[in-house]
Design a protein around this motif. Structure first.
Motif, PDB file in Angstrom:
ATOM      1  N   TYR A  70      -1.728   0.404   0.683  1.00  0.00           N
ATOM      2  CA  TYR A  70      -1.380   0.903   2.232  1.00  0.00           C
ATOM      3  C   TYR A  70      -0.720   1.966   2.510  1.00  0.00           C
ATOM      4  N   GLN A  71      -1.261   2.235   3.802  1.00  0.00           N
ATOM      5  CA  GLN A  71      -1.320   3.598   4.266  1.00  0.00           C
ATOM      6  C   GLN A  71       0.025   3.914   4.548  1.00  0.00           C
ATOM      7  N   ASN A  73       3.189   7.885   3.588  1.00  0.00           N
ATOM      8  CA  ASN A  73       3.506   9.273   2.297  1.00  0.00           C
ATOM      9  C   ASN A  73       4.239   8.805   1.501  1.00  0.00           C
ATOM     10  N   GLU A  77       7.400   3.312   3.216  1.00  0.00           N
ATOM     11  CA  GLU A  77       5.989   3.536   4.799  1.00  0.00           C
ATOM     12  C   GLU A  77       4.989   2.516   3.499  1.00  0.00           C
ATOM     13  N   LYS A  78       4.639   2.746   3.236  1.00  0.00           N
ATOM     14  CA  LYS A  78       3.589   1.835   2.331  1.00  0.00           C
ATOM     15  C   LYS A  78       4.038   0.302   2.521  1.00  0.00           C
ATOM     16  N   ASN A  81       3.877  -1.519   5.493  1.00  0.00           N
ATOM     17  CA  ASN A  81       2.811  -1.734   6.090  1.00  0.00           C
ATOM     18  C   ASN A  81       1.745  -2.963   5.500  1.00  0.00           C
TER      19      ASN A  81
END
Length: 103
Positions: A70-71, A73, A77-78, A81
């Motif tokens: 998953y996108q 940084n 955050e991953k 998402n």
């Protein structure tokens, strides 16, 4: 309504679904992968998990590594998402964060 509810999860050994949900919650909240693994493994020190030899980092590591698909940084955050892809919305995630992290 996550804005006012309290969430508690108490199961013997914290295995399987509960451990996975706890790991994802910790990842979303910004806890390091190393600390999440340590938290997961320490639940093996219960009579139930000791007998079953159920807990090791090899169990949770593929789940955490799967977040790399998953996108984002960083792990948080991953994970965010990933949770959004499951159908949670940003407002729900914001409320979870506010209820767990007090400023």
């Amino acid at each position: 309504d996550w804005s006012s509810d309290v969430c508690s999860s108490d199961l013997v050994g914290g295995a399987d679904r509960t451990g996975t949900i706890a790991a994802l919650l910790l990842a979303y909240l910004g806890v390091s992968k190393k600390e999440i693994i340590q938290d997961y493994v320490v639940t093996s020190f219960t009579p139930v998990c000791y007998e079953q030899d159920a807990r090791s980092k090899e169990v949770i590591l593929p789940i955490l590594n799967g977040l790399d698909n998953y996108q984002g940084n960083n792990l948080s955050e991953k994970c965010k998402n990933y949770l959004l892809s499951l159908g949670l919305n940003q407002n729900e995630l914001d409320n979870i964060y506010k209820n767990v992290i007090s400023e």
